[in-house]
Design a protein around this motif. Structure first.
Motif, PDB file in Angstrom:
ATOM      1  N   VAL A  85       0.837  -1.205   0.000  1.00  0.00           N
ATOM      2  CA  VAL A  85       0.000   0.000   0.000  1.00  0.00           C
ATOM      3  C   VAL A  85       0.872   1.255   0.000  1.00  0.00           C
ATOM      4  CG1 VAL A  85      -1.648   1.349   1.349  1.00  0.00           C
ATOM      5  CG2 VAL A  85      -1.977  -1.113   1.080  1.00  0.00           C
ATOM      6  N   ALA A  86       1.979   1.195   0.766  1.00  0.00           N
ATOM      7  CA  ALA A  86       2.878   2.352   0.852  1.00  0.00           C
ATOM      8  C   ALA A  86       3.779   2.472  -0.371  1.00  0.00           C
ATOM      9  CB  ALA A  86       3.726   2.251   2.117  1.00  0.00           C
ATOM     10  N   GLY A  87       3.735   1.462  -1.252  1.00  0.00           N
ATOM     11  CA  GLY A  87       4.544   1.510  -2.464  1.00  0.00           C
ATOM     12  C   GLY A  87       5.983   1.101  -2.278  1.00  0.00           C
ATOM     13  N   THR A  88       6.312   0.532  -1.116  1.00  0.00           N
ATOM     14  CA  THR A  88       7.712   0.163  -0.870  1.00  0.00           C
ATOM     15  C   THR A  88       8.012  -1.279  -1.244  1.00  0.00           C
ATOM     16  OG1 THR A  88       7.185  -0.457   1.422  1.00  0.00           O
ATOM     17  CG2 THR A  88       7.911   1.815   1.018  1.00  0.00           C
ATOM     18  N   ALA A  89       6.997  -2.102  -1.427  1.00  0.00           N
ATOM     19  CA  ALA A  89       7.237  -3.502  -1.755  1.00  0.00           C
ATOM     20  C   ALA A  89       7.222  -3.759  -3.252  1.00  0.00           C
ATOM     21  CB  ALA A  89       6.188  -4.393  -1.080  1.00  0.00           C
ATOM     22  N   ALA A  90       6.697  -2.795  -4.036  1.00  0.00           N
ATOM     23  CA  ALA A  90       6.680  -2.903  -5.496  1.00  0.00           C
ATOM     24  C   ALA A  90       6.090  -4.226  -5.988  1.00  0.00           C
ATOM     25  CB  ALA A  90       8.099  -2.737  -6.058  1.00  0.00           C
ATOM     26  N   ARG A  91       5.036  -4.662  -5.299  1.00  0.00           N
ATOM     27  CA  ARG A  91       4.368  -5.905  -5.687  1.00  0.00           C
ATOM     28  C   ARG A  91       5.360  -7.063  -5.811  1.00  0.00           C
ATOM     29  NH1 ARG A  91      -0.610  -5.687  -8.080  1.00  0.00           N
ATOM     30  NH2 ARG A  91      -0.007  -7.114  -9.744  1.00  0.00           N
ATOM     31  N   THR A  92       6.281  -7.138  -4.888  1.00  0.00           N
ATOM     32  CA  THR A  92       7.330  -8.150  -4.934  1.00  0.00           C
ATOM     33  C   THR A  92       6.772  -9.542  -4.651  1.00  0.00           C
ATOM     34  OG1 THR A  92       8.990  -6.564  -4.212  1.00  0.00           O
ATOM     35  CG2 THR A  92       9.528  -8.894  -3.939  1.00  0.00           C
ATOM     36  N   LEU A  93       7.142 -10.501  -5.501  1.00  0.00           N
ATOM     37  CA  LEU A  93       6.823 -11.906  -5.258  1.00  0.00           C
ATOM     38  C   LEU A  93       7.991 -12.537  -4.520  1.00  0.00           C
ATOM     39  CD1 LEU A  93       5.285 -12.970  -8.700  1.00  0.00           C
ATOM     40  CD2 LEU A  93       4.116 -12.114  -6.653  1.00  0.00           C
ATOM     41  N   GLN A  94       7.704 -13.194  -3.410  1.00  0.00           N
ATOM     42  CA  GLN A  94       8.738 -13.780  -2.565  1.00  0.00           C
ATOM     43  C   GLN A  94       8.723 -15.300  -2.711  1.00  0.00           C
ATOM     44  OE1 GLN A  94      10.744 -12.147  -0.173  1.00  0.00           O
ATOM     45  NE2 GLN A  94       9.797 -10.172   0.139  1.00  0.00           N
ATOM     46  N   PHE A  95       9.848 -15.853  -3.170  1.00  0.00           N
ATOM     47  CA  PHE A  95       9.979 -17.294  -3.347  1.00  0.00           C
ATOM     48  C   PHE A  95      11.099 -17.832  -2.461  1.00  0.00           C
ATOM     49  CE2 PHE A  95       8.302 -15.721  -7.337  1.00  0.00           C
ATOM     50  CZ  PHE A  95       7.396 -16.676  -7.761  1.00  0.00           C
ATOM     51  N   SER A  96      10.916 -19.042  -1.956  1.00  0.00           N
ATOM     52  CA  SER A  96      12.038 -19.813  -1.441  1.00  0.00           C
ATOM     53  C   SER A  96      12.169 -21.036  -2.351  1.00  0.00           C
ATOM     54  CB  SER A  96      11.822 -20.250   0.010  1.00  0.00           C
ATOM     55  OG  SER A  96      10.732 -21.140   0.133  1.00  0.00           O
ATOM     56  N   ALA A  97      13.404 -21.434  -2.608  1.00  0.00           N
ATOM     57  CA  ALA A  97      13.644 -22.574  -3.501  1.00  0.00           C
ATOM     58  C   ALA A  97      14.916 -23.276  -3.080  1.00  0.00           C
ATOM     59  CB  ALA A  97      13.755 -22.113  -4.960  1.00  0.00           C
TER      60      ALA A  97
END
Length: 291
Positions: A85-97
């Motif tokens: 919402v604050a625009g700091t995550a930039a719609r980041t997708l988080q993966f572990s692999a």
């Protein structure tokens, strides 16, 4: 109450050992023990039965484990939503692999998954299967990319996580082309995966009961398939290695079969997520995979 207490609680429940859980949490064992005790003091009950052999959950511990894991996931999800919402995550997708999939499969698969609609940002955490599972359980990532075998169920609770098959692979028993271990399978020196490895769980299941046929006392162990491949290339033994990781070495003739195809282990590659809601960007990505 601190979030790390819930994460420590979950780790100890999985490993059943203060030493191994502390190592997985990258903290000293005394400090880890103090944090677990702090959680028990806050709860007002004992959560573990401590014995010289390790730690097992009490009835109270078993009761609250799913809630503790879900609470940790909710807190991380709340943080991600606030950042979006604050625009700091930039719609980041988080993966572990796992490492083997991070090096080879993940980049090509992600390009295909974009399907002409570029993903704004991706963060990939590469580690052992045990650590990757913990990251998903605690809500530190939205997705887990890992190998699966139908006869070896995942450790993740089926009612809390769902997965989709996104690829295929195969474990092949390989050795250096220059190695000379004799013609009997019982003479093969064995390069093994450790308990932290998801591939290790699968190989151990496949080789269970074959002790009279194969020499299964490991000469070397690692949770990294790439390390086992390096040892195999140095003629140190035989390792069950993913085809996706060893294509070039096989094509170059540096790695060859040590056993016939009946010893191959077919694998699926799965993407796993919580059943609970994840960020809008992650939900959109998941829905696109289904399409």
């Amino acid at each position: 109450m601190e979030l790390v207490w819930l994460e420590d609680f979950s780790a100890l429940a999985e490993y059943g050992s203060f030493v191994r859980a502390a190592e997985a949490r990258h903290i000293t064992q005394p400090a880890f023990s103090r944090r677990v005790r702090s959680l028990e003091n806050w709860m007002g009950v004992e959560l573990f039965v401590r014995t010289p052999q390790g730690a097992t959950l009490t009835a109270a511990g078993k009761q609250i484990l799913p809630s503790a894991q879900e609470t940790a996931r909710r807190l991380y999800r709340m943080r991600s939503e606030a950042q979006e919402v604050a625009g700091t995550a930039a719609r980041t997708l988080q993966f572990s692999a796992t490492h083997s999939l991070s090096f080879t499969f993940f980049p090509k698969w992600l390009r295909r998954a974009e399907s002409g609609a570029p993903i704004e940002a991706v963060r990939l955490h590469s580690d052992s299967m045990a650590i990757c599972e913990q990251m998903l359980i605690h809500g530190q990532v939205q997705f887990l990319l890992s190998h699966r075998h139908p006869d070896v169920p995942p450790l993740l609770a089926a009612d809390q996580f769902i997965s989709k098959k996104v690829g295929e692979d195969v474990l092949v028993p390989l050795a250096s082309a220059s190695a000379h271990f004799g013609t009997s399978p019982a003479t093969l020196p064995y390069l093994a995966y450790t308990q932290e490895s998801g591939l290790g769980r699968i190989v151990a299941h496949r080789l269970h009961g074959k002790e009279d046929f194969l020499h299964l006392k490991p000469l070397f162990s690692s949770h990294l398939a790439a390390v086992l491949m390096s040892m195999a290339l140095e003629s140190k033994g035989v390792a069950w290695l993913p085809s996706s990781l060893t294509e070039q070495e096989i094509a170059d003739g540096r790695l060859v079969r040590a056993l016939d195809e009946s010893w191959d282990i077919p694998l699926d590659i799965h993407l796993t997520r919580p059943t609970a809601p994840i960020s809008p960007a992650a939900e959109e990505f998941w829905a696109k995979l289904g399409a």
